[in-house]
Design a protein around this motif. Structure first.
Motif, mmCIF file in Angstrom:
data_model
loop_
_atom_site.group_PDB
_atom_site.id
_atom_site.type_symbol
_atom_site.label_atom_id
_atom_site.label_comp_id
_atom_site.label_asym_id
_atom_site.label_seq_id
_atom_site.Cartn_x
_atom_site.Cartn_y
_atom_site.Cartn_z
ATOM 1 N N UNK A 1 25.363 41.131 90.111
ATOM 2 C CA UNK A 1 26.748 40.665 90.129
ATOM 3 C C UNK A 1 27.375 41.135 91.444
ATOM 4 N N UNK A 2 27.259 40.332 92.469
ATOM 5 C CA UNK A 2 27.676 40.751 93.810
ATOM 6 C C UNK A 2 29.165 41.091 93.888
ATOM 7 N N UNK A 3 29.991 40.260 93.261
ATOM 8 C CA UNK A 3 31.433 40.489 93.361
ATOM 9 C C UNK A 3 31.837 41.796 92.688
ATOM 10 N N UNK A 4 31.339 42.043 91.480
ATOM 11 C CA UNK A 4 31.677 43.281 90.775
ATOM 12 C C UNK A 4 31.080 44.492 91.479
ATOM 13 N N UNK A 5 29.864 44.334 92.011
ATOM 14 C CA UNK A 5 29.236 45.426 92.741
ATOM 15 C C UNK A 5 30.055 45.790 93.978
ATOM 16 N N UNK A 6 30.492 44.785 94.711
ATOM 17 C CA UNK A 6 31.292 45.036 95.910
ATOM 18 C C UNK A 6 32.588 45.756 95.571
ATOM 19 N N UNK A 7 33.257 45.317 94.511
ATOM 20 C CA UNK A 7 34.518 45.946 94.119
ATOM 21 C C UNK A 7 34.289 47.383 93.672
ATOM 22 N N UNK A 8 33.225 47.616 92.901
ATOM 23 C CA UNK A 8 32.947 48.964 92.410
ATOM 24 C C UNK A 8 32.657 49.917 93.554
ATOM 25 N N UNK A 9 31.848 49.473 94.531
ATOM 26 C CA UNK A 9 31.536 50.319 95.673
ATOM 27 C C UNK A 9 32.799 50.665 96.461
ATOM 28 N N UNK A 10 33.640 49.667 96.662
ATOM 29 C CA UNK A 10 34.864 49.913 97.432
ATOM 30 C C UNK A 10 35.774 50.904 96.716
ATOM 31 N N UNK A 11 35.929 50.737 95.399
ATOM 32 C CA UNK A 11 36.795 51.647 94.638
ATOM 33 C C UNK A 11 36.254 53.078 94.677
ATOM 34 N N UNK A 12 34.933 53.221 94.530
ATOM 35 C CA UNK A 12 34.337 54.553 94.556
ATOM 36 C C UNK A 12 34.474 55.195 95.930
ATOM 37 N N UNK A 13 34.317 54.397 96.970
ATOM 38 C CA UNK A 13 34.451 54.926 98.335
ATOM 39 C C UNK A 13 35.879 55.385 98.610
ATOM 40 N N UNK A 14 36.854 54.604 98.169
ATOM 41 C CA UNK A 14 38.254 54.900 98.474
ATOM 42 C C UNK A 14 38.782 56.132 97.745
#
Length: 287
Positions: free
Chosen positions: A2-15
């Motif tokens: 799930x590319x979209x959810x994966x991208x959002x999760x990574x960004x939230x964790x990084x921030x």
């Protein structure tokens, strides 16, 4: 994946991470919250370009070899790590094992299960705990004593154990034990205890060796079991495997349909069980 959810999760964790959280200097004033993409990539040992494409939902599927250091770089807990793997289209790694320690909550549950036999086993067949009705049902067949509690070992090395089960069912139970152990060995991936058990079984039992060579795999989840009891006769029960917080332990619950003959047999066992097996301990769940 799930590319979209994966991208959002990574960004939230990084921030949500600050440089000092991962041993980096904050440096000059930052225009974006949390870590920079380049910093996460450096901590995870990957190229900044690849990590950027992950957050932009345009990367190829990351491998598990890449996900493991990425989870560590982002300081993910076990649940977050598993979520990361699932979003990336992979099965999460095996969780933490409880070993032979049974959680107090599971022992509390055993105490409250007075109408149905119940046992707690680990995934390679060690009986860790059971309630009083399970002891009354199985008698000396199943024991929680450390030297005598592995049901797979006893099945293939102690012929007296099989006397408690109908002859026509025994071949099936043997295959079930081996198939379940085969699945556990794969999950444990090189675990010394599992490897040693299989080695000893292959050396001690020609029947086990023959079944092991068939490479059948089947995780025990539910089914039926028939037990020959000295007083109530053959009792036919449903067997349900319930989940536990640890991946290497599970709870087996044996039930009968309400009002059935088998239910009446269980009720009788509640009354006469201790009289039939006077050596049973009051505290059934020891490990």
């Amino acid at each position: 994946m799930n590319r979209r959810e994966l991208a959002d999760f990574l960004r939230r964790c990084r921030e949500r991470l600050q440089p000092q959280d991962v041993g980096l200097s904050a440096g000059a004033r930052r225009r974006t919250p949390g870590l920079r993409r380049e910093e996460v990539a450096q901590l995870a040992g990957m190229s900044a370009d690849y990590y950027m494409r992950l957050e932009q939902a345009r990367s190829p599927q990351p491998s598990t070899q890449l996900l493991a250091p990425l989870a560590r770089a982002l300081r993910l807990n076990d649940d977050e790590r598993d979520h990361l793997y699932l979003l990336a289209g992979h099965r999460p790694p095996i969780g933490r094992q409880a070993g032979n320690h049974v959680r107090p909550g599971l022992l509390f549950l055993l105490d409250r299960l007075t109408d149905a036999p119940a046992q707690i086993l680990n995934d390679i067949g060690d009986l860790l705990a059971q309630n009083a009705l399970a002891e009354s049902l199985f008698g000396g067949v199943c024991s929680t004593q450390p030297q005598n509690r592995n049901i797979v070992w006893r099945w293939f090395t102690d012929p007296s154990i099989r006397a408690a089960y109908p002859v026509e069912d025994q071949a099936y139970y043997g295959r079930l034990h081996v198939a379940d152990l085969r699945a556990a060995l794969a999950r444990r991936s090189g675990d010394p205890a599992a490897l040693d058990l299989v080695r000893r079984l292959r050396a001690a039992s020609e029947e086990f060796e023959t079944l092991w060579e068939r490479h059948e795999v089947g995780v025990r989840r539910q089914g039926n079991i028939r037990v020959i009891h000295p007083t109530v006769g053959v009792i036919d029960l449903n067997c349900e495997q319930l989940l536990s917080p640890a991946e290497d332990q599970h709870l087996l619950l044996f039930t009968a349909s309400p009002g059935s003959h088998n239910a009446k047999q269980l009720e009788l066992l509640r009354v006469v069980g201790r009289e039939l097996f006077p050596g049973l301990r009051e505290d059934a769940h020891t490990s």
